[in-house]
Design a protein around this motif. Structure first.
Motif, mmCIF file in Angstrom:
data_model
loop_
_atom_site.group_PDB
_atom_site.id
_atom_site.type_symbol
_atom_site.label_atom_id
_atom_site.label_comp_id
_atom_site.label_asym_id
_atom_site.label_seq_id
_atom_site.Cartn_x
_atom_site.Cartn_y
_atom_site.Cartn_z
ATOM 1 N N SER A 76 -8.720 28.429 17.617
ATOM 2 C CA SER A 76 -9.050 27.553 18.747
ATOM 3 C C SER A 76 -10.548 27.282 18.791
ATOM 4 O O SER A 76 -10.981 26.172 19.118
ATOM 5 C CB SER A 76 -8.599 28.196 20.063
ATOM 6 O OG SER A 76 -7.199 28.317 20.110
ATOM 7 N N GLY A 77 -11.343 28.298 18.452
ATOM 8 C CA GLY A 77 -12.792 28.098 18.388
ATOM 9 C C GLY A 77 -13.173 27.086 17.325
ATOM 10 O O GLY A 77 -14.090 26.284 17.500
ATOM 11 N N TYR A 131 -12.565 23.821 18.705
ATOM 12 C CA TYR A 131 -13.657 23.517 19.630
ATOM 13 C C TYR A 131 -14.850 22.926 18.877
ATOM 14 O O TYR A 131 -15.452 21.937 19.316
ATOM 15 C CB TYR A 131 -14.069 24.789 20.372
ATOM 16 C CG TYR A 131 -15.401 24.699 21.076
ATOM 17 C CD1 TYR A 131 -15.548 23.934 22.221
ATOM 18 C CD2 TYR A 131 -16.513 25.378 20.583
ATOM 19 C CE1 TYR A 131 -16.778 23.849 22.863
ATOM 20 C CE2 TYR A 131 -17.735 25.295 21.217
ATOM 21 C CZ TYR A 131 -17.868 24.534 22.359
ATOM 22 O OH TYR A 131 -19.083 24.442 22.995
ATOM 23 N N ASN A 137 -16.526 18.212 23.182
ATOM 24 C CA ASN A 137 -17.298 19.308 23.775
ATOM 25 C C ASN A 137 -17.832 18.862 25.130
ATOM 26 O O ASN A 137 -18.793 18.091 25.215
ATOM 27 C CB ASN A 137 -18.446 19.700 22.847
ATOM 28 C CG ASN A 137 -19.252 20.871 23.390
ATOM 29 O OD1 ASN A 137 -18.847 21.523 24.353
ATOM 30 N ND2 ASN A 137 -20.395 21.144 22.784
ATOM 31 N N ARG A 170 -18.775 21.139 27.417
ATOM 32 C CA ARG A 170 -19.610 22.227 27.943
ATOM 33 C C ARG A 170 -21.022 21.756 28.319
ATOM 34 O O ARG A 170 -21.591 22.216 29.307
ATOM 35 C CB ARG A 170 -19.689 23.365 26.920
ATOM 36 C CG ARG A 170 -20.160 24.687 27.501
ATOM 37 C CD ARG A 170 -20.391 25.694 26.388
ATOM 38 N NE ARG A 170 -19.197 26.011 25.645
ATOM 39 C CZ ARG A 170 -18.397 27.036 25.897
ATOM 40 N NH1 ARG A 170 -18.662 27.832 26.902
ATOM 41 N NH2 ARG A 170 -17.338 27.259 25.159
ATOM 42 N N GLY A 188 -8.920 20.344 24.870
ATOM 43 C CA GLY A 188 -10.078 21.220 24.672
ATOM 44 C C GLY A 188 -11.135 20.937 25.712
ATOM 45 O O GLY A 188 -10.890 20.946 26.912
ATOM 46 N N TYR A 232 -13.608 22.272 27.552
ATOM 47 C CA TYR A 232 -14.237 23.473 28.090
ATOM 48 C C TYR A 232 -15.413 23.176 29.011
ATOM 49 O O TYR A 232 -16.520 23.656 28.830
ATOM 50 C CB TYR A 232 -14.597 24.422 26.940
ATOM 51 C CG TYR A 232 -13.456 24.529 25.958
ATOM 52 C CD1 TYR A 232 -12.217 24.990 26.382
ATOM 53 C CD2 TYR A 232 -13.572 24.089 24.647
ATOM 54 C CE1 TYR A 232 -11.126 25.037 25.514
ATOM 55 C CE2 TYR A 232 -12.489 24.134 23.769
ATOM 56 C CZ TYR A 232 -11.264 24.613 24.212
ATOM 57 O OH TYR A 232 -10.196 24.648 23.358
ATOM 58 N N LEU A 265 -13.908 26.104 30.847
ATOM 59 C CA LEU A 265 -14.341 26.964 29.748
ATOM 60 C C LEU A 265 -13.661 28.327 29.732
ATOM 61 O O LEU A 265 -13.629 28.999 28.709
ATOM 62 C CB LEU A 265 -15.864 27.131 29.746
ATOM 63 C CG LEU A 265 -16.556 27.685 30.996
ATOM 64 C CD1 LEU A 265 -16.510 29.192 31.046
ATOM 65 C CD2 LEU A 265 -18.002 27.208 31.040
ATOM 66 N N TRP A 279 -14.966 33.876 22.570
ATOM 67 C CA TRP A 279 -15.112 32.527 22.011
ATOM 68 C C TRP A 279 -13.744 31.909 21.844
ATOM 69 O O TRP A 279 -12.801 32.575 21.447
ATOM 70 C CB TRP A 279 -15.789 32.630 20.638
ATOM 71 C CG TRP A 279 -16.166 31.320 20.037
ATOM 72 C CD1 TRP A 279 -16.984 30.369 20.554
ATOM 73 C CD2 TRP A 279 -15.763 30.832 18.748
ATOM 74 N NE1 TRP A 279 -17.115 29.318 19.676
ATOM 75 C CE2 TRP A 279 -16.379 29.570 18.570
ATOM 76 C CE3 TRP A 279 -14.933 31.323 17.735
ATOM 77 C CZ2 TRP A 279 -16.201 28.816 17.414
ATOM 78 C CZ3 TRP A 279 -14.760 30.574 16.581
ATOM 79 C CH2 TRP A 279 -15.388 29.332 16.440
ATOM 80 N N TYR A 280 -13.538 30.723 22.205
ATOM 81 C CA TYR A 280 -14.335 29.586 22.531
ATOM 82 C C TYR A 280 -14.834 29.546 23.970
ATOM 83 O O TYR A 280 -15.617 28.672 24.321
ATOM 84 C CB TYR A 280 -13.492 28.303 22.310
ATOM 85 C CG TYR A 280 -12.213 28.279 23.149
ATOM 86 C CD1 TYR A 280 -12.213 27.718 24.415
ATOM 87 C CD2 TYR A 280 -11.048 28.865 22.692
ATOM 88 C CE1 TYR A 280 -11.071 27.720 25.200
ATOM 89 C CE2 TYR A 280 -9.911 28.865 23.469
ATOM 90 C CZ TYR A 280 -9.923 28.285 24.728
ATOM 91 O OH TYR A 280 -8.795 28.311 25.494
#
Length: 558
Positions: free
Chosen positions: A99-100, A103, A108, A110, A136, A138, A169, A457-458
């Motif tokens: 999964s990371g 990511y 992204n 984040r 995804g 996060y 996240l 992580w992630y």
């Protein structure tokens, strides 16, 4: 949540064949001598050295540079460390590795520090991948100018015509756009599943788009599964990231598709990180049927550990507490459905009886207390063995429960970066009294609890140096706690390194083969740009890995 099927049994059978072949593809015949360094061995009998010599994938000498010369010949590759600090390779106690990788390859969210940035990133990504499911992300709404949860309308404004479900996240909450909700059949009258929450507008009763914990499965079940090639591409991306950060082992939350990718990378000689797998507890009987127990496997991939969830997360207000949330007095948080329906106790008792390690996510104080009670029952009920219980995260633990970790041999498997992230906003969730026992690292160590470190992580950055920085300084990300958030829980850098190396090895039954720099152990080593043992701890977050040695081979050099 995905569950393993018949393909799981097939993959386990393939794994056993690989294990029985015991073909270590990383071994090399050439020796290496690392000289003129400062080697912190994490071995209390010989804490420091100047040189390390390896042969194939094992350490054959640890000591002075002058003595190391006895092991050097014409075939030895000599690496002058020029006084740099060498440590054992970092062992991350909790990752979602594939999964990371997704990511790294995907959207992204984040970096979004406002609602406008959130929408802008979504819009730009959608324009590059028209028609594709967007997952995804996060995001962290605590970083926004308005700290309210996002809504479907925010996404509809910029991406109305392709399905979107992007997670917070912490992985315990996500927000969908209207199209995704429609595809999933989530409407005003849809009932909230046990152990989850469909957030609805208090005035209209319509879903806002936010789904928490088990409610997220309503969307997950309609999202197309990644292909085998996509999983493998994500794994390779994760491996590249890990080697740059000095990570030579991870404890992964593993599903069948990830195991297949791990085995392929191993067969192709590309698995540059050791994998300790932990399977969903609902599928524990698949391991029992194959007579797989804790510690089964080889030096690259091991099995025999299970993962379960007792509650949700603090950020999603689903961590399970004895008292109600200060910010939302309607809730204590959410125990998982496997607790409320009795499955947790039944499965844990049976899995432990069959020699499988239990590793359970528990964040709120009540979730932690519940698991300690259950572990105590298991100890009293089942035959004695080296079970090494683990509580993952162990974030909010009442002080009276900390000695119970030590008494029951429960490992506190924590991720210190969460501390400096949560510390920005945690008090408004649970108030000033409960935060006193939040991330109690020092109290764990003083009570004799085995404490190990990782990242999650992630959910958090993979960089172990940020975790060391967090544990030693506890300076929150908003820079409002220069002396540390709950500073009495700061620990020494030496203890923090042990938590990221030998203690994490112990948590996976591997302290005899790795986690310290000792003769006979695996040659997993790293060299840092600065001496984190002596520099101002505030500077630890800026230190970089200059070299990563895995299985005796230099796999990364800055």
């Amino acid at each position: 949540m995905k569950h393993l099927t018949l393909s799981f049994l097939i993959l386990i059978s393939i794994y056993i064949i690989f294990h029985q072949s015991n073909n270590n593809i990383m071994a090399q015949s050439m020796s290496k001598a690392f000289i003129n360094g400062k080697v912190y061995t994490v071995n209390d009998k010989q804490p420091f050295a100047e040189a390390v010599v390896t042969q194939n994938n094992k350490i054959i000498f640890v000591g002075s540079t002058s003595e190391a010369k006895k092991f050097i010949n014409n075939s030895t590759e000599v690496i002058d460390l020029n006084g740099k600090l060498m440590l054992p390779g970092f062992i991350d106690n909790h990752v979602h590795f594939v999964s990371g990788g997704f990511y790294l390859l995907g959207i992204n969210l984040r970096p979004a520090n406002s609602t406008s940035e959130f929408k802008s990133i979504l819009k730009e990504y959608a324009s590059k991948y028209p028609g594709k499911w967007i997952t995804g992300g996060y995001w962290n709404h605590e970083n926004w100018e308005v700290k309210d949860l996002p809504t479907k309308e925010m996404i509809d404004e910029v991406v109305p015509d392709q399905p979107v479900f992007v997670e917070r996240l912490d992985g315990h909450m996500g927000v969908a756009n209207s199209l995704a909700l429609k595809m999933a059949g989530i409407i005003k009258d849809t009932e909230t599943p046990e152990g989850g929450l469909i957030v609805k507008d208090p005035l209209t009763g319509e879903p806002t788009g936010v789904l928490k914990d088990n409610a997220m499965n309503l969307i997950y079940r309609i999202i197309p599964e990644p292909t085998e090639e996509e999983n493998y591409e994500a794994l390779l991306a994760a491996l590249e990231e890990a080697k740059k950060l000095g990570i030579t082992s991870v404890h992964d939350i593993t599903f069948a598709d990830a195991l297949k990718a791990f085995e392929r990378a191993k067969a192709e000689g590309k698995l540059t990180c050791r994998i300790y797998t932990r399977w969903p507890i609902a599928d524990y009987k698949s391991l029992v049927e194959k007579n797989i127990k804790a510690g089964y496997g080889d030096e690259l991939i091991k099995m025999g550990s299970l993962k379960a969830f007792a509650d949700g997360s603090l950020g999603s207000s689903t961590a399970w507490f004895f008292e109600k949330y200060n910010q939302d007095t309607t809730t204590y948080g959410l125990p998982m459905d496997i607790i409320t329906d009795g499955s947790m106790e039944k499965w844990c008792l049976d899995a432990d009886k069959n020699g499988l390690q239990l590793s359970v996510h528990a964040i709120g104080d009540r979730a932690n207390s519940y698991m300690l009670d259950l572990f105590e029952k298991i100890v009293k009920t089942n035959p004695k063995w080296d079970r090494r219980f683990r509580i993952e995260h162990a974030q909010h633990v009442r002080f009276q429960d900390i000695p119970r970790f030590a008494e029951l041999g429960v490992i506190a498997s924590v991720q210190p970066y969460h501390c400096i992230d949560d510390g920005v906003w945690a008090e408004k969730r649970i108030g000033p009294e409960r935060i006193k026992y939040t991330y109690p690292f020092k109290s764990f160590l003083e009570a004799g609890v085995k404490l190990c470190f990782g990242t999650d992580w992630y959910v958090a950055p993979l960089n172990p140096l940020l975790g060391l920085y967090a544990a030693v300084t506890r300076r929150t990300l908003d820079d409002k706690n220069p002396d540390g958030w709950i500073p009495e829980q700061k620990i020494s850098i030496e203890d923090a390194i042990k938590c990221y190396t030998i203690n994490s090895a112990y948590a996976a039954y591997e302290e005899h083969i790795k986690g310290s720099i000792e003769v006979g152990k695996l040659a997993d080593l790293i060299v840092l740009s600065d001496d984190i043992l002596t520099i101002d701890p505030v500077k630890i977050k800026d230190v970089q890995v200059e070299m990563t040695v895995f299985d005796g081979k230099i796999i990364y050099k800055k």
